[in-house]
Design a protein around this motif. Structure first.
Motif, mmCIF file in Angstrom:
data_model
loop_
_atom_site.group_PDB
_atom_site.id
_atom_site.type_symbol
_atom_site.label_atom_id
_atom_site.label_comp_id
_atom_site.label_asym_id
_atom_site.label_seq_id
_atom_site.Cartn_x
_atom_site.Cartn_y
_atom_site.Cartn_z
ATOM 1 N N SER A 1 -89.475 -40.420 16.019
ATOM 2 C CA SER A 1 -89.513 -40.250 17.474
ATOM 3 C C SER A 1 -89.094 -38.862 17.940
ATOM 4 O O SER A 1 -89.181 -38.554 19.130
ATOM 5 N N GLY A 2 -88.658 -38.013 17.018
ATOM 6 C CA GLY A 2 -88.100 -36.725 17.397
ATOM 7 C C GLY A 2 -89.053 -35.806 18.132
ATOM 8 O O GLY A 2 -88.644 -35.053 19.021
ATOM 9 N N GLY A 3 -90.332 -35.869 17.780
ATOM 10 C CA GLY A 3 -91.311 -35.027 18.455
ATOM 11 C C GLY A 3 -91.403 -35.346 19.936
ATOM 12 O O GLY A 3 -91.374 -34.446 20.786
ATOM 13 N N SER A 4 -91.477 -36.623 20.246
ATOM 14 C CA SER A 4 -91.543 -37.051 21.650
ATOM 15 C C SER A 4 -90.241 -36.743 22.379
ATOM 16 O O SER A 4 -90.249 -36.347 23.550
ATOM 17 N N LEU A 5 -89.126 -36.919 21.691
ATOM 18 C CA LEU A 5 -87.829 -36.635 22.314
ATOM 19 C C LEU A 5 -87.677 -35.142 22.604
ATOM 20 O O LEU A 5 -87.095 -34.758 23.629
ATOM 21 N N ALA A 6 -88.191 -34.297 21.723
ATOM 22 C CA ALA A 6 -88.132 -32.858 21.952
ATOM 23 C C ALA A 6 -88.949 -32.473 23.183
ATOM 24 O O ALA A 6 -88.532 -31.627 23.985
ATOM 25 N N ILE A 7 -90.101 -33.104 23.330
ATOM 26 C CA ILE A 7 -90.935 -32.842 24.509
ATOM 27 C C ILE A 7 -90.211 -33.272 25.773
ATOM 28 O O ILE A 7 -90.213 -32.573 26.789
ATOM 29 N N MET A 8 -89.548 -34.437 25.714
ATOM 30 C CA MET A 8 -88.788 -34.912 26.872
ATOM 31 C C MET A 8 -87.627 -33.970 27.171
ATOM 32 O O MET A 8 -87.319 -33.696 28.330
ATOM 33 N N ALA A 9 -86.992 -33.469 26.123
ATOM 34 C CA ALA A 9 -85.838 -32.579 26.311
ATOM 35 C C ALA A 9 -86.227 -31.305 27.044
ATOM 36 O O ALA A 9 -85.540 -30.875 27.980
ATOM 37 N N ILE A 10 -87.334 -30.696 26.651
ATOM 38 C CA ILE A 10 -87.720 -29.457 27.322
ATOM 39 C C ILE A 10 -88.210 -29.744 28.735
ATOM 40 O O ILE A 10 -88.027 -28.943 29.655
ATOM 41 N N CYS A 11 -88.811 -30.920 28.922
ATOM 42 C CA CYS A 11 -89.205 -31.343 30.269
ATOM 43 C C CYS A 11 -87.977 -31.426 31.177
ATOM 44 O O CYS A 11 -87.958 -30.882 32.282
ATOM 45 N N ALA A 12 -86.939 -32.101 30.707
ATOM 46 C CA ALA A 12 -85.707 -32.231 31.491
ATOM 47 C C ALA A 12 -85.034 -30.883 31.690
ATOM 48 O O ALA A 12 -84.386 -30.647 32.716
ATOM 49 N N SER A 13 -85.189 -29.983 30.715
ATOM 50 C CA SER A 13 -84.590 -28.653 30.862
ATOM 51 C C SER A 13 -85.204 -27.902 32.036
ATOM 52 O O SER A 13 -84.547 -27.066 32.664
#
Length: 331
Positions: A241-253
Protein backbone atom coordinates in the motif's frame (compact mmCIF):
# COMPACT_ATOMS: atom_id res chain seq x y z
CA UNK A 1 -10.20 44.16 -20.44
CA UNK A 2 -7.88 43.68 -17.49
CA UNK A 3 -10.80 42.95 -15.16
CA UNK A 4 -11.97 40.25 -17.59
CA UNK A 5 -8.52 38.61 -17.51
CA UNK A 6 -8.35 38.50 -13.70
CA UNK A 7 -11.94 37.24 -13.58
CA UNK A 8 -11.09 34.45 -16.01
CA UNK A 9 -8.26 33.30 -13.74
CA UNK A 10 -10.64 33.23 -10.80
CA UNK A 11 -13.33 31.33 -12.72
CA UNK A 12 -10.90 28.68 -13.97
CA UNK A 13 -9.77 27.78 -10.44
CA UNK A 14 -13.36 27.74 -9.17
CA UNK A 15 -14.60 25.51 -11.97
CA UNK A 16 -11.74 22.98 -11.78
CA UNK A 17 -12.12 22.62 -8.01
CA UNK A 18 -15.90 22.25 -8.06
CA UNK A 19 -15.83 19.73 -10.92
CA UNK A 20 -13.53 17.43 -8.96
CA UNK A 21 -15.38 17.77 -5.65
CA UNK A 22 -18.75 17.26 -7.31
CA UNK A 23 -17.41 14.06 -8.90
CA UNK A 24 -16.26 12.86 -5.48
CA UNK A 25 -19.65 13.64 -3.95
CA UNK A 26 -21.40 11.73 -6.74
CA UNK A 27 -19.18 8.69 -6.11
CA UNK A 28 -19.93 8.81 -2.37
CA UNK A 29 -23.68 9.01 -3.00
CA UNK A 30 -23.47 6.23 -5.57
CA UNK A 31 -21.69 4.02 -3.02
CA UNK A 32 -24.31 4.89 -0.36
CA UNK A 33 -21.59 6.13 1.98
CA UNK A 34 -23.54 8.57 4.12
CA UNK A 35 -20.68 9.92 6.21
CA UNK A 36 -18.53 10.89 3.24
CA UNK A 37 -21.52 12.25 1.34
CA UNK A 38 -22.33 14.50 4.29
CA UNK A 39 -18.74 15.67 4.73
CA UNK A 40 -18.27 16.44 1.03
CA UNK A 41 -21.62 18.23 0.87
CA UNK A 42 -20.61 20.47 3.77
CA UNK A 43 -17.20 20.93 2.14
CA UNK A 44 -18.77 22.07 -1.13
CA UNK A 45 -20.95 24.56 0.75
CA UNK A 46 -17.82 25.90 2.44
CA UNK A 47 -15.98 26.04 -0.88
CA UNK A 48 -18.75 28.04 -2.54
CA UNK A 49 -18.98 30.43 0.41
CA UNK A 50 -15.23 31.06 0.58
CA UNK A 51 -14.94 31.41 -3.19
CA UNK A 52 -17.74 33.97 -3.22
CA UNK A 53 -16.00 35.87 -0.41
CA UNK A 54 -12.76 35.86 -2.39
CA UNK A 55 -14.41 38.04 -5.04
CA UNK A 56 -14.74 41.01 -2.71
CA UNK A 57 -11.55 40.31 -0.74
CA UNK A 58 -9.12 40.13 -3.63
CA UNK A 59 -10.65 40.10 -7.10
CA UNK A 60 -12.61 43.35 -6.92
CA UNK A 61 -10.19 45.13 -4.60
CA UNK A 62 -7.00 44.34 -6.55
CA UNK A 63 -7.84 44.07 -10.23
CA UNK A 64 -7.26 47.76 -10.99
CA UNK A 65 -3.90 48.03 -9.21
CA UNK A 66 -2.30 44.74 -10.30
CA UNK A 67 -0.29 44.82 -13.53
CA UNK A 68 1.62 42.34 -15.64
CA UNK A 69 5.43 42.58 -15.48
CA UNK A 70 8.61 40.75 -16.46
CA UNK A 71 8.29 38.47 -13.42
CA UNK A 72 5.16 36.97 -14.96
CA UNK A 73 7.23 35.89 -17.96
CA UNK A 74 9.86 34.34 -15.70
CA UNK A 75 7.13 32.51 -13.78
CA UNK A 76 5.62 31.27 -17.05
CA UNK A 77 8.95 29.84 -18.23
CA UNK A 78 9.69 28.37 -14.80
CA UNK A 79 6.49 26.35 -14.86
CA UNK A 80 7.41 24.79 -18.19
CA UNK A 81 10.94 24.05 -16.97
CA UNK A 82 9.66 22.53 -13.73
CA UNK A 83 7.22 20.36 -15.68
CA UNK A 84 9.86 19.02 -18.06
CA UNK A 85 12.40 18.31 -15.32
CA UNK A 86 9.87 16.51 -13.13
CA UNK A 87 8.53 14.45 -16.03
CA UNK A 88 12.10 13.48 -16.94
CA UNK A 89 12.90 12.41 -13.39
CA UNK A 90 9.61 10.55 -13.05
CA UNK A 91 9.47 8.78 -16.41
CA UNK A 92 12.98 8.60 -17.84
CA UNK A 93 14.82 8.01 -14.56
CA UNK A 94 11.84 6.08 -13.17
CA UNK A 95 11.90 7.85 -9.81
CA UNK A 96 8.12 8.06 -9.75
CA UNK A 97 5.95 11.17 -9.67
CA UNK A 98 6.04 11.70 -5.89
CA UNK A 99 9.84 11.52 -5.49
CA UNK A 100 10.40 13.56 -8.65
CA UNK A 101 8.07 16.36 -7.58
CA UNK A 102 9.41 16.35 -4.03
CA UNK A 103 13.00 16.60 -5.28
CA UNK A 104 12.16 19.48 -7.61
CA UNK A 105 10.36 21.29 -4.79
CA UNK A 106 13.30 20.97 -2.39
CA UNK A 107 15.89 21.97 -5.00
CA UNK A 108 13.78 24.92 -6.17
CA UNK A 109 13.39 26.19 -2.61
CA UNK A 110 17.14 25.86 -1.99
CA UNK A 111 18.59 27.11 -5.27
CA UNK A 112 16.06 29.58 -6.69
CA UNK A 113 13.65 30.49 -3.89
CA UNK A 114 12.20 33.45 -5.81
CA UNK A 115 11.04 31.05 -8.49
CA UNK A 116 10.20 28.23 -6.09
CA UNK A 117 6.44 28.61 -6.47
CA UNK A 118 6.27 28.47 -10.29
CA UNK A 119 8.89 25.71 -10.49
CA UNK A 120 6.91 23.64 -8.00
CA UNK A 121 3.73 24.38 -9.96
CA UNK A 122 5.48 22.98 -12.99
CA UNK A 123 6.46 19.95 -10.97
CA UNK A 124 2.77 19.19 -10.48
CA UNK A 125 2.29 19.27 -14.25
CA UNK A 126 5.24 16.90 -14.59
CA UNK A 127 3.56 14.44 -12.22
CA UNK A 128 1.14 13.57 -15.04
CA UNK A 129 0.91 9.94 -16.03
CA UNK A 130 2.76 8.91 -19.17
CA UNK A 131 -0.47 7.21 -20.24
CA UNK A 132 -2.24 10.60 -20.33
CA UNK A 133 0.55 12.92 -21.47
CA UNK A 134 2.87 10.66 -23.42
CA UNK A 135 5.37 13.12 -24.89
CA UNK A 136 7.45 16.12 -23.93
CA UNK A 137 5.45 18.20 -26.39
CA UNK A 138 2.30 17.41 -24.43
CA UNK A 139 4.06 18.26 -21.16
CA UNK A 140 5.27 21.58 -22.58
CA UNK A 141 1.77 22.43 -23.81
CA UNK A 142 0.30 21.54 -20.41
CA UNK A 143 3.01 23.60 -18.73
CA UNK A 144 2.32 26.56 -21.01
CA UNK A 145 -1.41 26.45 -20.25
CA UNK A 146 -0.66 26.19 -16.54
CA UNK A 147 1.77 29.10 -16.90
CA UNK A 148 -0.93 31.29 -18.38
CA UNK A 149 -3.38 30.36 -15.63
CA UNK A 150 -0.70 31.01 -13.00
CA UNK A 151 -0.24 34.55 -14.27
CA UNK A 152 -3.92 35.46 -14.69
CA UNK A 153 -4.88 34.06 -11.28
CA UNK A 154 -2.12 35.75 -9.29
CA UNK A 155 -4.44 38.09 -7.38
CA UNK A 156 -6.84 35.44 -6.07
CA UNK A 157 -6.68 32.53 -3.61
CA UNK A 158 -3.14 33.26 -2.49
CA UNK A 159 -2.31 31.38 0.70
CA UNK A 160 -4.69 28.53 -0.03
CA UNK A 161 -2.67 25.32 -0.14
CA UNK A 162 -3.25 23.47 -3.40
CA UNK A 163 -3.74 26.53 -5.60
CA UNK A 164 -0.62 25.68 -7.61
CA UNK A 165 -1.87 22.13 -8.09
CA UNK A 166 -5.21 23.38 -9.40
CA UNK A 167 -3.33 25.52 -11.90
CA UNK A 168 -1.33 22.47 -13.01
CA UNK A 169 -4.50 20.36 -13.12
CA UNK A 170 -6.03 22.83 -15.55
CA UNK A 171 -3.07 22.54 -17.89
CA UNK A 172 -3.07 18.74 -17.81
CA UNK A 173 -6.83 18.35 -18.22
CA UNK A 174 -7.02 20.75 -21.15
CA UNK A 175 -4.03 19.11 -22.85
CA UNK A 176 -5.48 15.64 -22.25
CA UNK A 177 -8.75 16.71 -23.86
CA UNK A 178 -6.94 18.34 -26.80
CA UNK A 179 -4.88 15.21 -27.48
CA UNK A 180 -7.88 12.92 -27.09
CA UNK A 181 -6.27 10.78 -24.40
CA UNK A 182 -8.44 8.95 -21.89
CA UNK A 183 -8.09 9.75 -18.21
CA UNK A 184 -7.18 6.92 -15.88
CA UNK A 185 -9.64 5.40 -13.46
CA UNK A 186 -9.25 3.37 -10.27
CA UNK A 187 -11.60 1.72 -7.81
CA UNK A 188 -12.56 3.16 -4.43
CA UNK A 189 -10.32 1.35 -1.89
CA UNK A 190 -11.60 -0.90 0.88
CA UNK A 191 -12.26 0.29 4.43
CA UNK A 192 -8.89 -0.86 5.78
CA UNK A 193 -7.07 1.10 3.10
CA UNK A 194 -9.32 4.10 3.69
CA UNK A 195 -8.24 4.24 7.34
CA UNK A 196 -4.56 4.11 6.35
CA UNK A 197 -5.09 6.87 3.78
CA UNK A 198 -6.84 9.13 6.29
CA UNK A 199 -4.14 8.66 8.94
CA UNK A 200 -1.39 9.24 6.38
CA UNK A 201 -3.10 12.38 5.14
CA UNK A 202 -3.50 13.94 8.57
CA UNK A 203 0.10 13.18 9.57
CA UNK A 204 1.59 14.45 6.31
CA UNK A 205 -0.57 17.57 6.22
CA UNK A 206 0.18 18.58 9.79
CA UNK A 207 3.90 17.85 9.34
CA UNK A 208 4.04 20.08 6.27
CA UNK A 209 2.23 22.92 8.02
CA UNK A 210 4.55 22.64 11.04
CA UNK A 211 7.72 22.56 8.92
CA UNK A 212 6.48 25.56 6.97
CA UNK A 213 5.34 27.73 9.89
CA UNK A 214 6.81 26.38 13.13
CA UNK A 215 10.26 25.71 11.68
CA UNK A 216 10.08 28.58 9.21
CA UNK A 217 11.15 26.71 6.07
CA UNK A 218 8.29 27.98 3.93
CA UNK A 219 5.58 26.08 2.03
CA UNK A 220 7.54 24.88 -1.01
CA UNK A 221 10.41 23.42 1.02
CA UNK A 222 8.02 21.90 3.56
CA UNK A 223 5.90 20.17 0.94
CA UNK A 224 8.96 19.04 -0.99
CA UNK A 225 10.53 17.49 2.12
CA UNK A 226 7.36 15.62 3.10
CA UNK A 227 6.76 14.45 -0.46
CA UNK A 228 10.34 13.29 -0.91
CA UNK A 229 10.40 11.39 2.40
CA UNK A 230 7.00 9.83 1.72
CA UNK A 231 8.00 8.77 -1.79
CA UNK A 232 11.21 7.13 -0.57
CA UNK A 233 10.06 5.59 2.71
CA UNK A 234 6.42 4.51 2.40
CA UNK A 235 6.71 2.20 -0.66
CA UNK A 236 9.67 0.47 1.00
CA UNK A 237 7.99 0.19 4.40
CA UNK A 238 4.60 -0.92 3.07
CA UNK A 239 5.13 -2.82 -0.21
CA UNK A 240 1.43 -3.41 -0.84
CA UNK A 241 0.00 0.00 0.00
CA UNK A 242 3.00 2.31 0.25
CA UNK A 243 2.69 3.70 -3.25
CA UNK A 244 -0.86 4.90 -2.66
CA UNK A 245 0.05 6.22 0.78
CA UNK A 246 2.95 8.21 -0.69
CA UNK A 247 0.58 9.79 -3.20
CA UNK A 248 -1.82 10.67 -0.38
CA UNK A 249 1.04 12.11 1.67
CA UNK A 250 2.16 14.53 -1.01
CA UNK A 251 -1.47 15.43 -1.67
CA UNK A 252 -1.92 16.36 2.00
CA UNK A 253 1.38 18.23 1.93
CA UNK A 254 -0.16 20.58 -0.63
CA UNK A 255 -2.89 21.40 1.86
CA UNK A 256 -0.15 21.96 4.45
CA UNK A 257 1.25 24.74 2.25
CA UNK A 258 -1.62 26.98 3.39
CA UNK A 259 -0.79 30.38 4.82
CA UNK A 260 -1.61 31.26 8.41
CA UNK A 261 -4.10 33.90 7.30
CA UNK A 262 -6.09 31.10 5.64
CA UNK A 263 -5.53 28.21 8.08
CA UNK A 264 -4.55 29.51 11.55
CA UNK A 265 -3.21 26.33 13.17
CA UNK A 266 -2.65 22.59 12.95
CA UNK A 267 -6.14 21.70 14.20
CA UNK A 268 -7.77 23.35 11.20
CA UNK A 269 -5.15 21.83 8.93
CA UNK A 270 -5.89 18.34 10.28
CA UNK A 271 -9.54 18.86 9.35
CA UNK A 272 -8.49 19.96 5.85
CA UNK A 273 -6.31 16.84 5.60
CA UNK A 274 -9.29 14.66 6.54
CA UNK A 275 -11.37 16.25 3.78
CA UNK A 276 -8.45 15.81 1.37
CA UNK A 277 -8.31 12.10 2.21
CA UNK A 278 -12.03 11.59 1.61
CA UNK A 279 -11.93 13.55 -1.64
CA UNK A 280 -8.83 11.59 -2.70
CA UNK A 281 -10.59 8.28 -2.04
CA UNK A 282 -13.84 9.12 -3.80
CA UNK A 283 -12.36 10.86 -6.84
CA UNK A 284 -10.28 7.77 -7.59
CA UNK A 285 -12.56 6.80 -10.51
CA UNK A 286 -12.30 10.22 -12.15
CA UNK A 287 -9.69 12.24 -14.06
CA UNK A 288 -6.78 10.04 -13.02
CA UNK A 289 -3.34 10.61 -14.46
CA UNK A 290 -3.68 14.38 -14.63
CA UNK A 291 -0.88 16.20 -12.83
CA UNK A 292 -2.27 18.63 -10.29
CA UNK A 293 -5.29 16.54 -9.37
CA UNK A 294 -3.82 16.01 -5.90
CA UNK A 295 -3.28 19.73 -5.50
CA UNK A 296 -6.85 20.44 -6.57
CA UNK A 297 -8.09 18.05 -3.89
CA UNK A 298 -5.95 19.89 -1.33
CA UNK A 299 -7.09 23.27 -2.64
CA UNK A 300 -10.74 22.36 -2.15
CA UNK A 301 -10.14 21.04 1.34
CA UNK A 302 -8.39 24.18 2.56
CA UNK A 303 -11.01 26.45 1.01
CA UNK A 304 -13.75 24.30 2.54
CA UNK A 305 -12.32 24.61 6.05
CA UNK A 306 -11.88 28.36 5.63
CA UNK A 307 -15.40 28.73 4.27
CA UNK A 308 -17.13 26.63 6.91
CA UNK A 309 -15.23 28.34 9.74
CA UNK A 310 -16.25 31.73 8.32
CA UNK A 311 -19.87 30.61 8.16
CA UNK A 312 -19.82 29.57 11.82
CA UNK A 313 -18.06 32.82 12.78
CA UNK A 314 -20.76 34.86 11.05
CA UNK A 315 -23.52 32.82 12.69
CA UNK A 316 -21.93 33.42 16.09
CA UNK A 317 -21.82 37.16 15.44
CA UNK A 318 -25.46 37.13 14.39
CA UNK A 319 -26.47 35.24 17.53
CA UNK A 320 -24.45 37.66 19.65
CA UNK A 321 -26.23 40.64 18.13
CA UNK A 322 -29.59 39.03 18.83
CA UNK A 323 -28.68 38.51 22.48
CA UNK A 324 -27.79 42.15 23.04
CA UNK A 325 -30.65 43.59 21.01
CA UNK A 326 -33.11 45.64 23.11
CA UNK A 327 -36.51 44.19 23.86
CA UNK A 328 -39.02 46.12 21.73
CA UNK A 329 -41.67 45.81 24.47
CA UNK A 330 -39.47 47.85 26.82
CA UNK A 331 -39.14 50.75 24.38
Amino acid sequence: MQKAIWTLGYVILVVMCLILYTAGLYAAFDANHFFTSSVLTIAIVGIIYAMKKEISLNLVSNYETTKFDINDFYNFLSIIIGAVITYFLSVELQLGAVVAAGAVGVLAALLVPKLGAPLYTGAFVGMASEALLSSYIAIIVAGAIAGIVFVISKIVFNGFGGKFGTIAFTGCVVTGLLTGQEFLSAEIPNVDMMVKIILCSVIAGVMTYAISHRLGHGPVMASGIVGLIAGLVLPAAFPESGGSLAIMAICASFAGMAGKHRIPNEKYLALAALISALAFIYTNPYMGGAGGKLGTIAFGSVIAVRGVSDIFANLSKTEGKKEVSPNPSLL
